[in-house]
Scaffold this active site. Structure first.
Site, PDB file in Angstrom:
ATOM      1  CG  HIS A 107      35.634  37.655  32.150  1.00 20.13           C
ATOM      2  ND1 HIS A 107      35.847  36.064  31.578  1.00 20.13           N
ATOM      3  CD2 HIS A 107      35.423  37.385  33.358  1.00 20.13           C
ATOM      4  CE1 HIS A 107      36.477  35.098  32.247  1.00 20.13           C
ATOM      5  NE2 HIS A 107      35.931  36.660  33.162  1.00 20.13           N
ATOM      6  CB  SER A 122      35.510  41.494  34.762  1.00 20.66           C
ATOM      7  OG  SER A 122      35.018  41.024  35.207  1.00 20.66           O
ATOM      8  CG  MET A 149      35.852  31.283  39.239  1.00 20.62           C
ATOM      9  SD  MET A 149      36.527  32.923  40.091  1.00 20.62           S
ATOM     10  CE  MET A 149      35.087  33.436  38.820  1.00 20.62           C
ATOM     11  CG  MET A 188      42.394  32.306  37.193  1.00 25.78           C
ATOM     12  SD  MET A 188      40.919  33.134  36.602  1.00 25.78           S
ATOM     13  CE  MET A 188      41.228  34.015  38.037  1.00 25.78           C
ATOM     14  CG  HIS A 237      35.835  32.287  34.885  1.00 25.86           C
ATOM     15  ND1 HIS A 237      37.300  33.216  36.042  1.00 25.86           N
ATOM     16  CD2 HIS A 237      36.179  31.325  35.313  1.00 25.86           C
ATOM     17  CE1 HIS A 237      37.759  32.582  36.015  1.00 25.86           C
ATOM     18  NE2 HIS A 237      37.771  31.466  36.474  1.00 25.86           N
ATOM     19  CG  ASP A 273      34.325  37.300  36.877  1.00 23.90           C
ATOM     20  OD1 ASP A 273      35.328  36.411  36.657  1.00 23.90           O
ATOM     21  OD2 ASP A 273      34.273  38.534  36.298  1.00 23.90           O
ATOM     22  CG  MET A 279      32.505  33.600  41.968  1.00 24.44           C
ATOM     23  SD  MET A 279      33.826  35.025  42.578  1.00 24.44           S
ATOM     24  CE  MET A 279      34.566  36.497  41.651  1.00 24.44           C
ATOM     25  CG  ASP A 335      40.387  36.939  34.775  1.00 25.37           C
ATOM     26  OD1 ASP A 335      40.175  38.358  35.526  1.00 25.37           O
ATOM     27  OD2 ASP A 335      38.726  36.241  35.328  1.00 25.37           O
TER      28      ASP A 335
END
Length: 221
Positions: A35, A10, A70, A143, A68, A37, A39, A177
């Protein structure tokens, strides 16, 4: 047909000032995916990076960019991530209205990106079954921490979700994850996960190559 084991460090745990170098460092150390992230500070209480950074990152790596999201309203960002060069687009089940999910899955599939759906710890996986049966989801992300921040403790009580998915869908890509390291990955592998997201356990390791090999070795046991 054996499922491929995928190790996806990540980038949240990397140096944001040199993500291109960090990405290539992970690939050279043996990572299969990177990966990313994403957000928005709304769906989760943290703000990270968006499509413009992914677009810049794509210029510096040919690696699989496993994004990913979020975020609230992931449909707003679908084409931005496609155009940025994202390889996979994983959104949260909780972020899409139930009556819109089927159509949105089709939209994601049409982009050519790998279609992933993530579930928070308190969200069951059973609502995904009709869409998995219809072949509309390529990967489920379970998750194993509350999304939003790195460095949290692995939640072993999420493993029954992985077990249920693996039992029902032997060839499904199942990602976990949160809190994954050389010890906790053993539980994830035993439950049936085949895609491992790891942040601090790889990025802060004295030897990231050894750390990645250590994660991968859990699947040989």
């Amino acid at each position: 047909m054996a499922l491929k084991v995928v190790i996806a460090p990540s980038l949240l745990s990397g140096d944001f000032g040199q993500l291109g170098n960090e990405s290539n460092r992970m690939i050279e150390a043996g990572a299969d995916w990177l990966h990313v992230d994403v957000m928005d500070g709304h769906f989760v209480p943290n703000l990270t990076i968006g499509a413009p950074v992914v677009k810049s990152l794509r210029k510096h790596t040919s690696g699989f960019l496993d994004c990913h999201l979020m975020v609230t309203n992931p449909e707003k960002w679908l084409n931005d991530f496609k155009d940025a060069g994202a390889s996979g687009f994983t959104f949260h089940l909780e972020s899409v209205d139930a009556d819109q999910l089927d159509a949105f899955l089709d939209q994601v599939k049409a982009t050519g990106m790998k279609v992933g759906v993530a579930v928070k710890p308190k969200t069951p996986v059973e609502p995904l079954f009709p869409f998995l049966d219809a072949g509309k989801i390529d990967m489920v992300l379970v998750m194993t921490v509350e999304p939003g921040f790195g460095g949290q403790k692995f939640m072993s009580d999420m493993m029954p979700k992985v077990q249920v998915l693996r039992s029902k869908y032997p060839l499904l890509d199942i990602q976990v994850d949160g809190g994954l390291n050389a010890e906790t990955v053993k539980e994830a592998a035993a439950a049936g996960a085949n895609i491992i997201v790891a942040g601090n356990s790889v990025f802060t390791a004295p030897d990231p190559k050894e750390a990645i090999l250590g994660l991968r070795s859990a699947f040989a046991q």
